[in-house]
Design a protein around this motif. Structure first.
Motif, PDB file in Angstrom:
ATOM      1  N   MET A   1       3.821  22.248   7.543  1.00 42.00           N
ATOM      2  CA  MET A   1       4.347  21.072   6.851  1.00 42.00           C
ATOM      3  C   MET A   1       3.389  19.896   7.045  1.00 42.00           C
ATOM      4  N   LYS A   2       3.218  19.110   6.024  1.00 45.34           N
ATOM      5  CA  LYS A   2       2.371  17.935   6.101  1.00 45.34           C
ATOM      6  C   LYS A   2       3.201  16.711   6.512  1.00 45.34           C
ATOM      7  N   TYR A   3       2.521  15.751   7.106  1.00 46.80           N
ATOM      8  CA  TYR A   3       3.157  14.506   7.542  1.00 46.80           C
ATOM      9  C   TYR A   3       2.398  13.338   6.918  1.00 46.80           C
ATOM     10  N   TYR A   4       3.113  12.496   6.173  1.00 50.38           N
ATOM     11  CA  TYR A   4       2.484  11.375   5.494  1.00 50.38           C
ATOM     12  C   TYR A   4       2.730  10.080   6.272  1.00 50.38           C
ATOM     13  N   SER A   5       1.926   9.070   5.982  1.00 49.37           N
ATOM     14  CA  SER A   5       2.070   7.767   6.631  1.00 49.37           C
ATOM     15  C   SER A   5       3.054   6.892   5.858  1.00 49.37           C
ATOM     16  N   THR A   6       3.853   6.131   6.587  1.00 49.05           N
ATOM     17  CA  THR A   6       4.782   5.206   5.920  1.00 49.05           C
ATOM     18  C   THR A   6       4.038   4.155   5.102  1.00 49.05           C
TER      19      THR A   6
ATOM     20  N   SER B   1      -1.706  17.253   9.148  1.00 49.11           N
ATOM     21  CA  SER B   1      -0.978  18.412   9.657  1.00 49.11           C
ATOM     22  C   SER B   1      -0.116  17.964  10.833  1.00 49.11           C
ATOM     23  N   LEU B   2       0.817  18.820  11.248  1.00 44.08           N
ATOM     24  CA  LEU B   2       1.632  18.507  12.424  1.00 44.08           C
ATOM     25  C   LEU B   2       0.731  18.271  13.632  1.00 44.08           C
ATOM     26  N   GLN B   3      -0.258  19.119  13.801  1.00 40.82           N
ATOM     27  CA  GLN B   3      -1.165  18.988  14.938  1.00 40.82           C
ATOM     28  C   GLN B   3      -1.858  17.634  14.931  1.00 40.82           C
ATOM     29  N   GLU B   4      -2.350  17.205  13.769  1.00 40.22           N
ATOM     30  CA  GLU B   4      -3.013  15.901  13.660  1.00 40.22           C
ATOM     31  C   GLU B   4      -2.033  14.765  13.937  1.00 40.22           C
ATOM     32  N   ALA B   5      -0.826  14.887  13.409  1.00 37.65           N
ATOM     33  CA  ALA B   5       0.178  13.838  13.592  1.00 37.65           C
ATOM     34  C   ALA B   5       0.568  13.680  15.059  1.00 37.65           C
ATOM     35  N   VAL B   6       0.704  14.796  15.754  1.00 33.54           N
ATOM     36  CA  VAL B   6       1.094  14.745  17.167  1.00 33.54           C
ATOM     37  C   VAL B   6      -0.050  14.237  18.029  1.00 33.54           C
ATOM     38  N   VAL B   7      -1.260  14.723  17.788  1.00 37.80           N
ATOM     39  CA  VAL B   7      -2.405  14.341  18.610  1.00 37.80           C
ATOM     40  C   VAL B   7      -2.834  12.901  18.342  1.00 37.80           C
TER      41      VAL B   7
ATOM     42  N   GLY C   1      -0.825  10.452  16.891  1.00 39.61           N
ATOM     43  CA  GLY C   1       0.293   9.553  17.182  1.00 39.61           C
ATOM     44  C   GLY C   1       0.558   8.566  16.061  1.00 39.61           C
ATOM     45  N   LEU C   2      -0.458   7.798  15.692  1.00 38.24           N
ATOM     46  CA  LEU C   2      -0.329   6.775  14.657  1.00 38.24           C
ATOM     47  C   LEU C   2      -1.332   7.086  13.551  1.00 38.24           C
ATOM     48  N   ALA C   3      -0.928   6.884  12.289  1.00 38.41           N
ATOM     49  CA  ALA C   3      -1.827   7.135  11.162  1.00 38.41           C
ATOM     50  C   ALA C   3      -2.944   6.090  11.132  1.00 38.41           C
ATOM     51  N   ALA C   4      -4.048   6.435  10.488  1.00 40.32           N
ATOM     52  CA  ALA C   4      -5.228   5.546  10.454  1.00 40.32           C
ATOM     53  C   ALA C   4      -4.941   4.234   9.735  1.00 40.32           C
ATOM     54  N   ASP C   5      -3.923   4.202   8.869  1.00 39.73           N
ATOM     55  CA  ASP C   5      -3.579   2.960   8.168  1.00 39.73           C
ATOM     56  C   ASP C   5      -2.485   2.171   8.900  1.00 39.73           C
ATOM     57  N   ARG C   6      -2.258   2.531  10.173  1.00 37.39           N
ATOM     58  CA  ARG C   6      -1.271   1.886  11.049  1.00 37.39           C
ATOM     59  C   ARG C   6       0.162   2.257  10.700  1.00 37.39           C
ATOM     60  N   GLY C   7       0.343   3.183   9.772  1.00 38.98           N
ATOM     61  CA  GLY C   7       1.682   3.634   9.442  1.00 38.98           C
ATOM     62  C   GLY C   7       2.192   4.682  10.423  1.00 38.98           C
ATOM     63  N   LEU C   8       3.481   4.989  10.325  1.00 39.19           N
ATOM     64  CA  LEU C   8       4.088   6.023  11.158  1.00 39.19           C
ATOM     65  C   LEU C   8       4.191   7.311  10.357  1.00 39.19           C
ATOM     66  N   PHE C   9       3.972   8.428  11.015  1.00 37.30           N
ATOM     67  CA  PHE C   9       4.041   9.710  10.317  1.00 37.30           C
ATOM     68  C   PHE C   9       5.489  10.100  10.009  1.00 37.30           C
ATOM     69  N   MET C  10       5.663  10.669   8.818  1.00 35.95           N
ATOM     70  CA  MET C  10       6.966  11.172   8.359  1.00 35.95           C
ATOM     71  C   MET C  10       6.773  12.582   7.805  1.00 35.95           C
ATOM     72  N   PRO C  11       7.704  13.501   8.067  1.00 36.84           N
ATOM     73  CA  PRO C  11       7.584  14.842   7.489  1.00 36.84           C
ATOM     74  C   PRO C  11       7.770  14.786   5.981  1.00 36.84           C
TER      75      PRO C  11
ATOM     76  N   ASN D   1       5.488   8.471  17.809  1.00 39.23           N
ATOM     77  CA  ASN D   1       4.983   9.840  17.682  1.00 39.23           C
ATOM     78  C   ASN D   1       6.109  10.763  17.216  1.00 39.23           C
ATOM     79  N   VAL D   2       5.846  11.548  16.175  1.00 45.75           N
ATOM     80  CA  VAL D   2       6.883  12.418  15.616  1.00 45.75           C
ATOM     81  C   VAL D   2       7.409  13.413  16.641  1.00 45.75           C
ATOM     82  N   ALA D   3       6.566  13.810  17.596  1.00 47.76           N
ATOM     83  CA  ALA D   3       6.995  14.773  18.611  1.00 47.76           C
ATOM     84  C   ALA D   3       7.929  14.146  19.630  1.00 47.76           C
ATOM     85  N   ARG D   4       7.989  12.811  19.674  1.00 47.46           N
ATOM     86  CA  ARG D   4       8.884  12.118  20.590  1.00 47.46           C
ATOM     87  C   ARG D   4      10.249  11.858  19.969  1.00 47.46           C
ATOM     88  N   PHE D   5      10.255  11.364  18.700  1.00 47.64           N
ATOM     89  CA  PHE D   5      11.560  10.941  18.182  1.00 47.64           C
ATOM     90  C   PHE D   5      12.344  12.061  17.510  1.00 47.64           C
TER      91      PHE D   5
END
Length: 433
Positions: A1-6, A14-20, A22-32, A218-222
């Protein structure tokens, strides 16, 4: 599953990128990219399932496409080595006790799950010497620090506001040593959170260090915090009380209630939510006006909720298409000052014998005021009252028994490094690592 930035300014990860990352390059939060509705049979049989079995089904909906079934199951089962019972407090109102884990706070689930998932991905990538940055207003620091304690290849830096966490909370992450470093910041939680976010956006820092976050950004936390809501429903169903379920969440950085909203999107039959605030009433003001206006946080006896600019508000907005009307339709709010919180702790203890912590008191009072006839209320009791020992004892006029787990933390020696709230000083410290 892909994770996009808010913020939607970068390509999905990817999930791996989102977890490692933590925060997207545009300062957004990852969402599934998808929130999967769980099958009807799951809800029909949920009261016959264990906490671990329920959690695995929920975890599989988010992480199952990217992690082998046996590995994910092992992570879930290892994370949930404790219970989260629903306990009756008064007529129609139940406490969901989330403090039976290692650090006696609800964040044990997210902290432990993320530690295991991040460790899995780091080993998979062959990475070494990863730096985990986490800002805490109280319980996040202890849950994350204890979740990562002794994990090879990972060093955790816990940033906390000087003098603004309870003494017992502080000793849970300042006495560990090993791969845990406590940074005592001369500022508020919002200052700590700003330092962490700024670090992720600093190119020079990221070029030198492998940085990631363990906050609820971080998506793996919440996301694993959604497990609780499904388990609460299962327990109410066993009691025949699951109809018209209303959940009240003491809210600070809004990661916990966001996880509950995800559960509702997956089909969990929660009628509505209440976000209970202390004097930091930014979300309540948004509900009343439709305008989000962050402001400096103020110190209260419910210190874990002392947040003036909750990060996960961005996820709430995204979840409801930035519709104020849609958000108001599913979430109501309230705000209580220290006197009201203390009165609730004292009155509830006297009337029922149930001892609330200051955060849970906000949740209980909100249900007392807002629950409608025919509804069943569940509030999240997020931490053991003994974690706020002096405050609670002063309120009830009695000694509070300290659980053995907390007593062990209190035996350690405080080890912390003092920092100012300026990013230049924080960056200089990290660059020297």
């Amino acid at each position: 599953m892909k994770y996009y930035s808010t913020n939607k300014q970068v390509a999905p990860a990817s999930l791996q990128e989102a977890v490692v990352k933590g925060l997207a390059a545009d300062r957004g939060l990852f969402m599934p990219e998808k929130i999967k509705a769980l099958p009807t049979e799951f809800y029909e049989n949920i009261d016959k399932m264990s906490f671990q079995e329920i959690a695995y089904v929920v975890a599989d909906a988010f992480f199952g496409e990217d992690i082998e079934a046996d590995t994910l199951k092992a992570i879930v089962y290892d994370t949930l080595s404790f219970d989260a019972p629903v306990v009756p407090v008064s007529e129609g109102i139940y406490s969901l006790e989330l403090y039976h884990g290692p650090t006696l706070a609800f964040k044990d689930v997210g902290g432990r799950f993320m530690a295991r998932l991040l460790s899995y991905f780091i080993k998979k990538q062959g990475q070494k010497d990863v730096k985990v940055l986490v800002a805490t207003s109280g319980d996040t620091g202890s849950a994350v620090a204890n979740g990562f304690l002794g994990v090879e290849g990972i060093h955790v830096y816990v940033l906390y506001p000087k003098g603004l966490v309870s003494p017992i909370q502080e000793c849970q992450f300042t006495t560990l040593g090993q791969n845990i470093t406590a940074l005592e910041v001369d500022g508020t939680f919002d200052d700590c959170q700003a330092l962490v976010k700024s670090a992720f956006m600093d190119e020079e820092l990221n070029a030198k260090l492998n940085l990631t976050s363990a906050n609820s950004i971080n998506v793996a936390r919440f996301l694993p915090q959604a497990f609780y809501y499904f388990y609460a429903y299962a327990q109410l169903k066993k009691l025949g009380k699951e109809k018209e379920m209303v959940v009240c969440v003491p809210s600070g950085n809004f990661g916990n209630i966001t996880a509950g909203l995800f559960g509702k999107k997956m089909g969990l039959p929660i009628k509505r939510f209440i976000a209970a605030n202390n004097r930091n009433d930014i979300f309540l003001n948004y509900l009343n006006t439709g305008v989000y206006t962050p402001k400096p946080s103020v110190s209260t006896i419910a210190n874990a909720m002392d947040v003036g600019d909750p990060s996960n508000f961005a996820r709430v907005l995204d979840l409801y298409g930035e519709s104020w009307e849609a958000i108001k339709g599913e979430i109501s709010g309230c705000s209580y000052d220290d006197e009201q919180i203390a009165e609730t702790v004292a009155a509830t203890y006297k009337a029922t014998g149930y001892l609330l912590d200051p955060h849970g008191a906000c949740g209980y009072k909100a249900l007392q005021e807002q629950l409608q006839p025919g509804e069943t209320g569940v509030f999240l009791e997020t931490a053991h009252p003994a974690k706020f020992l002096e405050t609670v004892e002063n309120i009830i006029g009695e000694k509070v028994e300290i659980p053995q787990k907390l007593q062990e933390f209190m035996k350690g020696t405080k080890q912390s490094i003092e920092l100012g709230k300026d990013f230049a000083g924080f960056k200089s410290y990290l660059m020297g690592k």
